[in-house]
Design a protein around this motif. Sequence first.
Motif, mmCIF file in Angstrom:
data_model
loop_
_atom_site.group_PDB
_atom_site.id
_atom_site.type_symbol
_atom_site.label_atom_id
_atom_site.label_comp_id
_atom_site.label_asym_id
_atom_site.label_seq_id
_atom_site.Cartn_x
_atom_site.Cartn_y
_atom_site.Cartn_z
ATOM 1 N N ILE A 456 0.875 -1.188 0.000
ATOM 2 C CA ILE A 456 0.000 0.000 0.000
ATOM 3 C C ILE A 456 0.899 1.220 0.000
ATOM 4 N N HIS A 457 0.709 2.077 -1.014
ATOM 5 C CA HIS A 457 1.505 3.276 -1.139
ATOM 6 C C HIS A 457 0.680 4.493 -0.718
ATOM 7 N N LEU A 458 1.276 5.342 0.088
ATOM 8 C CA LEU A 458 0.627 6.588 0.544
ATOM 9 C C LEU A 458 1.367 7.765 -0.060
ATOM 10 N N HIS A 459 0.626 8.594 -0.776
ATOM 11 C CA HIS A 459 1.226 9.770 -1.393
ATOM 12 C C HIS A 459 0.474 11.004 -0.908
ATOM 13 N N ILE A 460 1.226 11.962 -0.365
ATOM 14 C CA ILE A 460 0.621 13.189 0.183
ATOM 15 C C ILE A 460 1.139 14.368 -0.616
ATOM 16 N N HIS A 499 -3.940 8.497 -2.352
ATOM 17 C CA HIS A 499 -3.374 9.790 -2.694
ATOM 18 C C HIS A 499 -4.151 10.867 -1.937
ATOM 19 N N ILE A 500 -3.411 11.641 -1.141
ATOM 20 C CA ILE A 500 -4.040 12.727 -0.367
ATOM 21 C C ILE A 500 -3.551 14.040 -0.939
ATOM 22 N N ARG A 501 -4.495 14.865 -1.398
ATOM 23 C CA ARG A 501 -4.156 16.173 -1.956
ATOM 24 C C ARG A 501 -4.758 17.248 -1.057
ATOM 25 N N VAL A 513 -9.064 12.704 -0.693
ATOM 26 C CA VAL A 513 -8.481 11.370 -0.459
ATOM 27 C C VAL A 513 -8.963 10.463 -1.584
ATOM 28 N N ARG A 514 -7.988 9.998 -2.394
ATOM 29 C CA ARG A 514 -8.357 9.197 -3.581
ATOM 30 C C ARG A 514 -7.613 7.871 -3.523
#
Length: 583
Positions: A456-460, A499-501, A513-514
């Motif tokens: 699981i990858h988390l990108h902020i 992906h959190i923008r 949050v996508r």
Amino acid sequence: MKLFSIKKLISPTGSIQGKIFVAFSLVTLLGIAAVTSIVYLYMRENVKNNAFTSVTDSIRQADESLNLRLEEINRLNTVVATNNTVLSTLQSDTEEPSYEWFQEQKRIEEFLSAVIAYKPYISRVAVIGLSGKVFHVGSPWLDKSIIKTPMMQYFLEHGSGRAYFHQTGSSSIVTGRELRYNMKTIGIVMFDLNDDFIKKIYDVKPTPDSMLYVVDEKNEFIYEPKTSAMDKDTILKLNQELAGSSGSVERVIHGKSYLAVSRTSDYTGWSTLALIPMKSLLNETVRIRNVLAEVAIIVFVIIVIGTLQVSSRITKNIRMLRSMMMRVMEGNLTLPAAEIHSRDEIGQLYQAFKRMVEELRRSLEGIVRTEREKREAELAVLQAQIRPHFLYNTLNTVKYLAKLNGVPNIVEVSESLIELMRGVLGNSNEYLSLEDELQYVRSYVTIEKYKYVEPIHLHIDVEQEELLQCRVLKLMLQPIVENAIIHGISSSEQSGLVHIRIERQHHELRIEVRDNGKGMSKEQIEALFEARGGQNNTRFSGMGVRNVHERIVRLHGEPYGVSVHSEPDLYTKVLIRFPLLEE
């Protein structure tokens, strides 16, 4: 005791019953006084009008009766003035005493007696010749001296028609007419009206002390009462004021009030003035007024007693409701068995008060229960204070053992769990910085990624670094990320991406949050917001998307909150709109 209660009722600070009693009593008193006054004034005015009508009619009838007699005497004057015997006797040369004179006297007296026969109102008839002959029938006696009197001169000056003469100091009225022959005055014929007849005609007395006066055109009294309380000057002055009028006025004479009624005869020109004392005239109305006053007092007393009873019955329920309120004010929330069953406003007020007391009782019971539970919870908190420290120490021991044994995965999970629990259990503030909230999300994702085969990858992605210092709700992002992992990524066969923008739009903080999970249907999205008590399969916080949305809306209102958009088998996007709260 009754008097005391009435005094208490009418006091300015009395009860509603007292105010009703005083108000109703005052209105009743004013009403009774007004009605009594109006009735009395109406009766008084009616008595005055009736007296005026009665006296006016009586005077009119007296004038008409006198006028009828005077007209009859005028016809008799004509009979005498046209009689040949009278005319020839007055022109004859006979002298007194002689046989011829006696014969003439006998013939004329017989004629005159026949003329006044059955005329009791005529006291005397006389024929007076300018030659000195005097003939008369009746009394008083006449002789030749009558020729030189003012009365004779008056008739010679005014006797061409009808003339009336009143002798001063006497009540008799004399009517006379000239006797003419060949356009030459040869004598006078006179008729005297009976004194008793005049008195009988004008004996008009509405009350025993009434006074009536008849004044001729020379301001001489034709008729006046035997005993008069007024001097003649006062009567003449008042008669001149009312001369020519036929009406009534109220005058104060010598300190006494009189009703003055005046009438002028069209036939004789004489003025008739009647004075009626108002005291005598209104004597009956005074008696009626006293009776009305007594009746009004009795009626008022009865109404006052009735008002007292009625006001007591009206305010009975109010007093009962007041006693109930006093009991509640003293802390007794148990209402008495006696209830108010009326359907008026008081009954409605009682029902509302009853429901209020019941609600108050339930609220107090709830407060007592809540306080008891609060005390129990505080005790439980005190008892559980040692648990977080014990848990931290245990996890630190696990981390050190994992390092000693060369197991880096356990070290990473232990550190993430320690960090996450320290933030959740150790920080009691409702708000925290966005940077701290993102750190909780990173710790949570670090723990969760070891559960699944695929990584699981988390990108902020933060638009501006200063946004990290903005304040947000505690655990506002973690439930959203948890929902993305559980419902989206966990069942996917590919590696997961969250992906959190974070960006700023005007005065609003927007967090998107996508994830690339399998997505959700419309029904699943609706179920997210309808679920109560959080998602059942959340494994850390126990709070779901709906809880986050409701917390935001409750604290900051619309249009802030959470919205979800998803395409099945493609992605799920959650948008959080939050006010921009700078540190």
